[in-house]
Design a protein around this motif. Structure first.
Motif, PDB file in Angstrom:
ATOM      1  N   MET A  47       0.939  -1.217   0.014  1.00 20.92           N
ATOM      2  CA  MET A  47      -0.083  -0.153   0.007  1.00 20.92           C
ATOM      3  C   MET A  47       0.627   1.304   0.050  1.00 20.92           C
ATOM      4  O   MET A  47       1.657   1.407   0.936  1.00 20.92           O
ATOM      5  CB  MET A  47      -0.951  -0.081   1.068  1.00 20.92           C
ATOM      6  CG  MET A  47      -1.876   1.065   1.165  1.00 20.92           C
ATOM      7  SD  MET A  47      -3.224   0.709   2.471  1.00 20.92           S
ATOM      8  CE  MET A  47      -4.697   1.613   1.769  1.00 20.92           C
TER       9      MET A  47
ATOM     10  N   SER B 150       0.766   4.418   0.764  1.00 16.65           N
ATOM     11  CA  SER B 150       0.741   5.412   1.659  1.00 16.65           C
ATOM     12  C   SER B 150       1.412   4.821   2.823  1.00 16.65           C
ATOM     13  O   SER B 150       2.021   5.785   3.816  1.00 16.65           O
ATOM     14  CB  SER B 150      -0.652   5.695   2.064  1.00 16.65           C
ATOM     15  OG  SER B 150      -1.283   4.475   2.430  1.00 16.65           O
ATOM     16  N   LEU B 151       1.400   3.472   3.136  1.00 15.59           N
ATOM     17  CA  LEU B 151       2.135   2.822   4.217  1.00 15.59           C
ATOM     18  C   LEU B 151       3.377   2.157   4.105  1.00 15.59           C
ATOM     19  O   LEU B 151       4.193   1.637   4.770  1.00 15.59           O
ATOM     20  CB  LEU B 151       1.470   1.604   4.746  1.00 15.59           C
ATOM     21  CG  LEU B 151      -0.075   1.914   5.061  1.00 15.59           C
ATOM     22  CD1 LEU B 151      -0.599   0.805   5.596  1.00 15.59           C
ATOM     23  CD2 LEU B 151      -0.321   2.960   6.120  1.00 15.59           C
TER      24      LEU B 151
ATOM     25  N   PHE C 185      -1.784   4.870  10.991  1.00 10.95           N
ATOM     26  CA  PHE C 185      -1.968   4.345   9.377  1.00 10.95           C
ATOM     27  C   PHE C 185      -2.723   5.849   8.696  1.00 10.95           C
ATOM     28  O   PHE C 185      -2.422   6.372   7.706  1.00 10.95           O
ATOM     29  CB  PHE C 185      -3.193   3.271   9.305  1.00 10.95           C
ATOM     30  CG  PHE C 185      -2.163   2.119   9.882  1.00 10.95           C
ATOM     31  CD1 PHE C 185      -0.835   1.966  10.031  1.00 10.95           C
ATOM     32  CD2 PHE C 185      -3.040   0.938  10.001  1.00 10.95           C
ATOM     33  CE1 PHE C 185      -0.399   0.926  10.265  1.00 10.95           C
ATOM     34  CE2 PHE C 185      -2.430  -0.211  10.460  1.00 10.95           C
ATOM     35  CZ  PHE C 185      -1.038  -0.158  10.858  1.00 10.95           C
ATOM     36  N   SER C 186      -3.709   6.238   9.510  1.00 14.03           N
ATOM     37  CA  SER C 186      -4.390   7.563   8.960  1.00 14.03           C
ATOM     38  C   SER C 186      -3.513   8.404   8.497  1.00 14.03           C
ATOM     39  O   SER C 186      -3.473   9.420   7.711  1.00 14.03           O
ATOM     40  CB  SER C 186      -5.602   7.929   9.954  1.00 14.03           C
ATOM     41  OG  SER C 186      -6.396   6.964  10.016  1.00 14.03           O
TER      42      SER C 186
ATOM     43  N   HIS D 282      -1.123   7.862   5.533  1.00 15.10           N
ATOM     44  CA  HIS D 282      -1.938   7.944   4.572  1.00 15.10           C
ATOM     45  C   HIS D 282      -2.016   9.542   4.031  1.00 15.10           C
ATOM     46  O   HIS D 282      -2.074   9.882   2.954  1.00 15.10           O
ATOM     47  CB  HIS D 282      -3.374   7.305   4.526  1.00 15.10           C
ATOM     48  CG  HIS D 282      -4.085   7.073   3.528  1.00 15.10           C
ATOM     49  ND1 HIS D 282      -3.838   6.137   2.302  1.00 15.10           N
ATOM     50  CD2 HIS D 282      -5.147   7.894   2.887  1.00 15.10           C
ATOM     51  CE1 HIS D 282      -4.531   6.285   1.471  1.00 15.10           C
ATOM     52  NE2 HIS D 282      -5.528   7.292   1.602  1.00 15.10           N
ATOM     53  N   TRP D 283      -2.671  10.174   4.899  1.00 13.04           N
ATOM     54  CA  TRP D 283      -2.884  11.481   4.798  1.00 13.04           C
ATOM     55  C   TRP D 283      -1.558  12.467   4.407  1.00 13.04           C
ATOM     56  O   TRP D 283      -1.707  13.229   3.262  1.00 13.04           O
ATOM     57  CB  TRP D 283      -3.552  12.224   6.224  1.00 13.04           C
ATOM     58  CG  TRP D 283      -3.791  13.690   5.920  1.00 13.04           C
ATOM     59  CD1 TRP D 283      -4.592  14.403   5.239  1.00 13.04           C
ATOM     60  CD2 TRP D 283      -3.157  14.788   6.724  1.00 13.04           C
ATOM     61  NE1 TRP D 283      -4.359  15.714   5.438  1.00 13.04           N
ATOM     62  CE2 TRP D 283      -3.503  15.981   6.357  1.00 13.04           C
ATOM     63  CE3 TRP D 283      -1.946  14.841   7.729  1.00 13.04           C
ATOM     64  CZ2 TRP D 283      -3.227  17.235   6.728  1.00 13.04           C
ATOM     65  CZ3 TRP D 283      -1.548  16.085   8.112  1.00 13.04           C
ATOM     66  CH2 TRP D 283      -2.143  17.331   7.867  1.00 13.04           C
TER      67      TRP D 283
ATOM     68  N   SER E  57       1.042  11.129   2.862  1.00 15.88           N
ATOM     69  CA  SER E  57       1.355  10.532   1.559  1.00 15.88           C
ATOM     70  C   SER E  57       0.846  11.452   0.363  1.00 15.88           C
ATOM     71  O   SER E  57       1.265  11.271  -0.656  1.00 15.88           O
ATOM     72  CB  SER E  57       1.139   9.199   1.296  1.00 15.88           C
ATOM     73  OG  SER E  57      -0.233   8.970   1.105  1.00 15.88           O
TER      74      SER E  57
ATOM     75  N   GLU F  27      -2.166  10.907  -1.132  1.00 15.78           N
ATOM     76  CA  GLU F  27      -3.001   9.740  -1.886  1.00 15.78           C
ATOM     77  C   GLU F  27      -4.151  10.388  -2.100  1.00 15.78           C
ATOM     78  O   GLU F  27      -4.677  10.769  -0.997  1.00 15.78           O
ATOM     79  CB  GLU F  27      -2.902   8.499  -1.434  1.00 15.78           C
ATOM     80  CG  GLU F  27      -3.358   7.347  -2.411  1.00 15.78           C
ATOM     81  CD  GLU F  27      -2.901   6.007  -1.897  1.00 15.78           C
ATOM     82  OE1 GLU F  27      -3.952   5.331  -2.330  1.00 15.78           O
ATOM     83  OE2 GLU F  27      -2.168   5.740  -1.365  1.00 15.78           O
TER      84      GLU F  27
ATOM     85  N   PRO G 139      -9.041   4.601   2.550  1.00 20.11           N
ATOM     86  CA  PRO G 139      -8.531   3.877   3.726  1.00 20.11           C
ATOM     87  C   PRO G 139      -8.643   4.881   4.924  1.00 20.11           C
ATOM     88  O   PRO G 139      -8.877   4.585   5.876  1.00 20.11           O
ATOM     89  CB  PRO G 139      -7.198   3.704   3.013  1.00 20.11           C
ATOM     90  CG  PRO G 139      -7.411   3.420   1.512  1.00 20.11           C
ATOM     91  CD  PRO G 139      -8.595   4.448   1.429  1.00 20.11           C
ATOM     92  N   LEU G 140      -8.331   6.097   4.543  1.00 22.70           N
ATOM     93  CA  LEU G 140      -8.468   6.857   5.812  1.00 22.70           C
ATOM     94  C   LEU G 140      -9.655   7.112   6.435  1.00 22.70           C
ATOM     95  O   LEU G 140      -9.745   7.010   7.832  1.00 22.70           O
ATOM     96  CB  LEU G 140      -8.175   8.621   5.253  1.00 22.70           C
ATOM     97  CG  LEU G 140      -7.942   9.644   6.223  1.00 22.70           C
ATOM     98  CD1 LEU G 140      -6.719   9.589   7.217  1.00 22.70           C
ATOM     99  CD2 LEU G 140      -8.041  11.032   5.366  1.00 22.70           C
TER     100      LEU G 140
END
Length: 122
Positions: A31, A33-34, A83-84, A87-88, A90, A92, A97-98
């Motif tokens: 993934m 963003s991770l 993770f949020s 992701h934020w 990154s 994306e 997912p957020l």
């Protein structure tokens, strides 16, 4: 309230265990963003999530272990917030997912509050 919290705890435990097992078979780089999470930390999160899953259902078998459930749910919430945040940051465009991770984090905080204040396991 007690029954609702037990249902949510069991569902969260199953959800978290499945996520932990997924971490063992899929690298974080799957993934984008991770991808910032090193593989060793990714696997460590999997182990931590398995322990948290166990702590969520432990009070069913061993009442003195009930204090572990709210703290396990807070640890899961912290990982969802991590993770949020990743992701934020990154950038994306897909926000799905957020929203998912934030929803799980809110559920975890509700379980923790419920077990500490509303309906502690006795």
């Amino acid at each position: 309230m007690n029954i609702l919290l037990w249902i949510l705890q069991v569902l969260l435990a199953v959800h978290t265990a499945i996520g932990a097992l997924w971490k063992f078979s899929n690298p974080a780089q799957g993934m984008p963003s991770l991808a910032a999470i090193p593989n060793a930390a990714w696997l460590g999160l999997g182990v931590l999530e398995l322990l948290c899953s166990l702590c969520l259902v432990l009070p069913l078998l061993y009442k003195p272990g009930a204090i572990l459930a709210p703290f396990a749910s807070l640890v899961i919430a912290a990982s969802m917030l991590l993770f949020s945040l990743l992701h934020w940051q990154s950038g994306e465009a897909n926000a799905g997912p957020l929203y998912y991770w934030l929803t799980v984090a809110v559920l975890c905080v509700f379980i923790s509050y419920g077990r500490l204040v509303l309906a502690p396991v006795k």
